[in-house]
Design a protein around this motif. Structure first.
Motif, PDB file in Angstrom:
ATOM      1  N   ALA A   1       0.838  -1.206   0.000  1.00 41.25           N
ATOM      2  CA  ALA A   1       0.000   0.000   0.000  1.00 41.25           C
ATOM      3  C   ALA A   1       0.871   1.254   0.000  1.00 41.25           C
ATOM      4  CB  ALA A   1      -0.931  -0.005   1.211  1.00 41.25           C
ATOM      5  N   ALA A   2       1.962   1.238   0.761  1.00 35.88           N
ATOM      6  CA  ALA A   2       2.874   2.389   0.784  1.00 35.88           C
ATOM      7  C   ALA A   2       3.478   2.609  -0.594  1.00 35.88           C
ATOM      8  CB  ALA A   2       3.968   2.179   1.828  1.00 35.88           C
ATOM      9  N   GLY A   3       3.792   1.533  -1.288  1.00 37.45           N
ATOM     10  CA  GLY A   3       4.308   1.652  -2.649  1.00 37.45           C
ATOM     11  C   GLY A   3       3.283   2.245  -3.595  1.00 37.45           C
ATOM     12  N   GLN A   4       2.023   1.822  -3.446  1.00 35.21           N
ATOM     13  CA  GLN A   4       0.949   2.384  -4.278  1.00 35.21           C
ATOM     14  C   GLN A   4       0.785   3.870  -4.001  1.00 35.21           C
ATOM     15  OE1 GLN A   4      -2.719   0.218  -3.829  1.00 35.21           O
ATOM     16  NE2 GLN A   4      -1.784  -1.729  -4.357  1.00 35.21           N
ATOM     17  N   LEU A   5       0.816   4.248  -2.724  1.00 30.10           N
ATOM     18  CA  LEU A   5       0.678   5.652  -2.361  1.00 30.10           C
ATOM     19  C   LEU A   5       1.843   6.456  -2.920  1.00 30.10           C
ATOM     20  CD1 LEU A   5      -0.899   7.852  -0.909  1.00 30.10           C
ATOM     21  CD2 LEU A   5       0.310   7.231   1.199  1.00 30.10           C
TER      22      LEU A   5
ATOM     23  N   GLU B   1       3.999  19.741 -14.056  1.00 31.20           N
ATOM     24  CA  GLU B   1       3.544  20.973 -14.693  1.00 31.20           C
ATOM     25  C   GLU B   1       2.596  21.724 -13.776  1.00 31.20           C
ATOM     26  OE1 GLU B   1       1.969  20.163 -18.546  1.00 31.20           O
ATOM     27  OE2 GLU B   1       3.770  19.104 -19.191  1.00 31.20           O
ATOM     28  N   GLY B   2       2.506  23.008 -14.018  1.00 28.98           N
ATOM     29  CA  GLY B   2       1.597  23.839 -13.243  1.00 28.98           C
ATOM     30  C   GLY B   2       2.290  24.540 -12.095  1.00 28.98           C
ATOM     31  N   ARG B   3       1.547  25.406 -11.460  1.00 32.45           N
ATOM     32  CA  ARG B   3       2.061  26.162 -10.318  1.00 32.45           C
ATOM     33  C   ARG B   3       2.213  25.233  -9.116  1.00 32.45           C
ATOM     34  NH1 ARG B   3      -2.586  30.436  -9.883  1.00 32.45           N
ATOM     35  NH2 ARG B   3      -3.624  28.453  -9.690  1.00 32.45           N
ATOM     36  N   PRO B   4       3.138  25.525  -8.209  1.00 30.51           N
ATOM     37  CA  PRO B   4       3.303  24.661  -7.034  1.00 30.51           C
ATOM     38  C   PRO B   4       1.998  24.449  -6.265  1.00 30.51           C
ATOM     39  CG  PRO B   4       5.157  26.139  -7.188  1.00 30.51           C
ATOM     40  CD  PRO B   4       4.181  26.564  -8.260  1.00 30.51           C
ATOM     41  N   ILE B   5       1.176  25.462  -6.134  1.00 28.31           N
ATOM     42  CA  ILE B   5      -0.070  25.318  -5.374  1.00 28.31           C
ATOM     43  C   ILE B   5      -1.027  24.364  -6.099  1.00 28.31           C
ATOM     44  CG2 ILE B   5      -1.362  27.290  -6.325  1.00 28.31           C
ATOM     45  CD1 ILE B   5      -1.088  26.554  -2.602  1.00 28.31           C
ATOM     46  N   ASP B   6      -1.017  24.393  -7.441  1.00 26.27           N
ATOM     47  CA  ASP B   6      -1.864  23.479  -8.207  1.00 26.27           C
ATOM     48  C   ASP B   6      -1.342  22.052  -8.114  1.00 26.27           C
ATOM     49  OD1 ASP B   6      -3.589  25.518  -9.025  1.00 26.27           O
ATOM     50  OD2 ASP B   6      -2.332  25.999 -10.760  1.00 26.27           O
ATOM     51  N   ARG B   7      -0.018  21.917  -8.108  1.00 27.68           N
ATOM     52  CA  ARG B   7       0.556  20.571  -7.945  1.00 27.68           C
ATOM     53  C   ARG B   7       0.219  20.006  -6.568  1.00 27.68           C
ATOM     54  NH1 ARG B   7       5.274  23.109 -10.428  1.00 27.68           N
ATOM     55  NH2 ARG B   7       6.370  22.904  -8.449  1.00 27.68           N
ATOM     56  N   LEU B   8       0.218  20.883  -5.559  1.00 30.83           N
ATOM     57  CA  LEU B   8      -0.172  20.445  -4.224  1.00 30.83           C
ATOM     58  C   LEU B   8      -1.630  19.986  -4.224  1.00 30.83           C
ATOM     59  CD1 LEU B   8       0.492  20.156  -1.182  1.00 30.83           C
ATOM     60  CD2 LEU B   8      -0.390  22.484  -0.902  1.00 30.83           C
ATOM     61  N   ARG B   9      -2.493  20.733  -4.888  1.00 34.27           N
ATOM     62  CA  ARG B   9      -3.910  20.348  -4.969  1.00 34.27           C
ATOM     63  C   ARG B   9      -4.080  18.974  -5.615  1.00 34.27           C
ATOM     64  NH1 ARG B   9      -4.800  26.055  -6.559  1.00 34.27           N
ATOM     65  NH2 ARG B   9      -5.820  27.032  -4.782  1.00 34.27           N
ATOM     66  N   ILE B  10      -3.355  18.738  -6.693  1.00 32.87           N
ATOM     67  CA  ILE B  10      -3.437  17.446  -7.386  1.00 32.87           C
ATOM     68  C   ILE B  10      -2.949  16.327  -6.469  1.00 32.87           C
ATOM     69  CG2 ILE B  10      -2.443  16.093  -9.272  1.00 32.87           C
ATOM     70  CD1 ILE B  10      -2.436  18.789 -10.894  1.00 32.87           C
ATOM     71  N   SER B  11      -1.818  16.541  -5.817  1.00 33.85           N
ATOM     72  CA  SER B  11      -1.272  15.514  -4.919  1.00 33.85           C
ATOM     73  C   SER B  11      -2.217  15.244  -3.757  1.00 33.85           C
ATOM     74  CB  SER B  11       0.100  15.934  -4.402  1.00 33.85           C
ATOM     75  OG  SER B  11       1.028  15.969  -5.457  1.00 33.85           O
ATOM     76  N   LEU B  12      -2.821  16.292  -3.205  1.00 29.09           N
ATOM     77  CA  LEU B  12      -3.748  16.114  -2.087  1.00 29.09           C
ATOM     78  C   LEU B  12      -4.980  15.334  -2.535  1.00 29.09           C
ATOM     79  CD1 LEU B  12      -4.075  16.786   0.921  1.00 29.09           C
ATOM     80  CD2 LEU B  12      -5.266  18.871   0.226  1.00 29.09           C
ATOM     81  N   SER B  13      -5.462  15.609  -3.734  1.00 33.07           N
ATOM     82  CA  SER B  13      -6.603  14.866  -4.261  1.00 33.07           C
ATOM     83  C   SER B  13      -6.256  13.391  -4.448  1.00 33.07           C
ATOM     84  CB  SER B  13      -7.051  15.476  -5.589  1.00 33.07           C
ATOM     85  OG  SER B  13      -8.161  14.782  -6.091  1.00 33.07           O
ATOM     86  N   ARG B  14      -5.062  13.116  -4.945  1.00 35.35           N
ATOM     87  CA  ARG B  14      -4.618  11.723  -5.086  1.00 35.35           C
ATOM     88  C   ARG B  14      -4.496  11.044  -3.726  1.00 35.35           C
ATOM     89  NH1 ARG B  14       0.314  12.646  -9.369  1.00 35.35           N
ATOM     90  NH2 ARG B  14      -0.958  13.126 -11.202  1.00 35.35           N
ATOM     91  N   TYR B  15      -4.010  11.778  -2.732  1.00 31.34           N
ATOM     92  CA  TYR B  15      -3.903  11.241  -1.377  1.00 31.34           C
ATOM     93  C   TYR B  15      -5.289  10.852  -0.867  1.00 31.34           C
ATOM     94  CZ  TYR B  15      -2.644  11.090   3.600  1.00 31.34           C
ATOM     95  OH  TYR B  15      -2.458  10.701   4.906  1.00 31.34           O
ATOM     96  N   PHE B  16      -6.269  11.731  -1.069  1.00 32.34           N
ATOM     97  CA  PHE B  16      -7.626  11.425  -0.614  1.00 32.34           C
ATOM     98  C   PHE B  16      -8.271  10.303  -1.431  1.00 32.34           C
ATOM     99  CE2 PHE B  16      -7.360  14.967   2.237  1.00 32.34           C
ATOM    100  CZ  PHE B  16      -8.261  14.646   3.243  1.00 32.34           C
ATOM    101  N   ASP B  17      -7.870  10.134  -2.689  1.00 30.30           N
ATOM    102  CA  ASP B  17      -8.327   8.956  -3.442  1.00 30.30           C
ATOM    103  C   ASP B  17      -7.868   7.695  -2.722  1.00 30.30           C
ATOM    104  OD1 ASP B  17      -9.464  10.491  -5.485  1.00 30.30           O
ATOM    105  OD2 ASP B  17      -7.744  10.259  -6.835  1.00 30.30           O
TER     106      ASP B  17
ATOM    107  N   ARG C   1     -15.822  16.248   0.130  1.00 30.15           N
ATOM    108  CA  ARG C   1     -14.387  16.009   0.031  1.00 30.15           C
ATOM    109  C   ARG C   1     -13.665  17.142  -0.696  1.00 30.15           C
ATOM    110  NH1 ARG C   1     -11.461  11.071  -3.188  1.00 30.15           N
ATOM    111  NH2 ARG C   1      -9.926  12.525  -3.976  1.00 30.15           N
ATOM    112  N   ALA C   2     -14.229  17.640  -1.784  1.00 28.66           N
ATOM    113  CA  ALA C   2     -13.582  18.727  -2.536  1.00 28.66           C
ATOM    114  C   ALA C   2     -13.421  19.969  -1.664  1.00 28.66           C
ATOM    115  CB  ALA C   2     -14.382  19.051  -3.789  1.00 28.66           C
ATOM    116  N   GLN C   3     -14.415  20.252  -0.841  1.00 22.03           N
ATOM    117  CA  GLN C   3     -14.317  21.414   0.052  1.00 22.03           C
ATOM    118  C   GLN C   3     -13.227  21.190   1.097  1.00 22.03           C
ATOM    119  OE1 GLN C   3     -17.959  22.356   2.144  1.00 22.03           O
ATOM    120  NE2 GLN C   3     -17.042  24.109   3.187  1.00 22.03           N
ATOM    121  N   LEU C   4     -13.156  19.973   1.633  1.00 25.25           N
ATOM    122  CA  LEU C   4     -12.118  19.664   2.616  1.00 25.25           C
ATOM    123  C   LEU C   4     -10.734  19.828   2.000  1.00 25.25           C
ATOM    124  CD1 LEU C   4     -11.172  18.660   5.372  1.00 25.25           C
ATOM    125  CD2 LEU C   4     -11.489  16.317   4.528  1.00 25.25           C
TER     126      LEU C   4
END
Length: 195
Positions: free
Chosen positions: A50-54, A63-79, A157-160
């Motif tokens: 599971a750690a490997g999958q994460l 690509e994208g601004r650092p804040i947008d990359r953070l948003r994408i990574s956070l969304s993947r984390y919540f997935d 979830r999106a609001q969180l």
């Protein structure tokens, strides 16, 4: 391994037996014992998987601004959190009573990976103590928010996720009061974020 990941993702380790894994995998009990030795070894192997999958999911976007990359990574984390709800909850709330040092090492490894990925997105890998503490506090905030959301689901979830990104920016702002270099970093992040 896939069968054990599914079982540990939906039930706590105490409620999964070797027989459960064998049935789910379409294998014999003896075969599961042959490869893993026992339930604790199987649980450790499942956590490592599971750690490997994460880790793969959190490979930082390039690509994208650092804040947008953070948003994408956070969304993947919540997935990941949502797909592995029971296992995630059990792991962060203490896991099985006989929790081994290996479990703690896996958790710490994932946390270090997250810290490294956040630092990479910020453009550095050698944080000063104020930034390191700030980021670790934010990571604890994310874990706590994820557990609360899994338990209650009373915030979309999106609001969180947006709230957590906003809290990240605010924490950087406060940290900037204690470290001039972070004040510049906050300005960079804050000016990138139109909202």
């Amino acid at each position: 391994m896939e069968a054990s990941l599914q079982l540990f993702s939906h039930r706590s380790p105490e409620n999964v037996s070797i027989d459960d894994v064998a049935v789910a995998a379409g294998a014999s009990r003896a075969l599961v014992y042959h490869y893993f030795g026992g339930k604790q070894e199987l649980y450790i192997a499942a956590l490592r998987s599971a750690a490997g999958q994460l880790s793969d999911l959190l490979e930082p976007p390039t690509e994208g601004r650092p804040i947008d990359r953070l948003r994408i990574s956070l969304s993947r984390y919540f997935d990941f959190v949502e797909d592995h709800a029971a296992g995630y909850t059990t792991l962060l709330r203490g896991g099985p009573a006989n929790r081994s040092d290996e479990v703690g090492e896996i958790i710490d490894g994932v946390r270090q990976l997250l810290l490294d990925r956040i630092l990479l997105a910020l453009g550095g890998d050698d944080p000063g103590p104020i930034l390191r503490i700030t980021l670790r506090c934010w990571m604890a905030l994310v874990e706590t928010a994820a557990l609360d959301w899994l338990e209650r689901r009373d915030v979309p979830r999106a609001q969180l996720e947006r709230l957590l990104v906003d809290q990240y920016v605010v924490l950087l702002h406060v940290a900037g009061r204690h470290d001039p270099a972070l004040a510049a970093l906050f300005e960079q992040v804050a000016h990138e974020d139109p909202g």
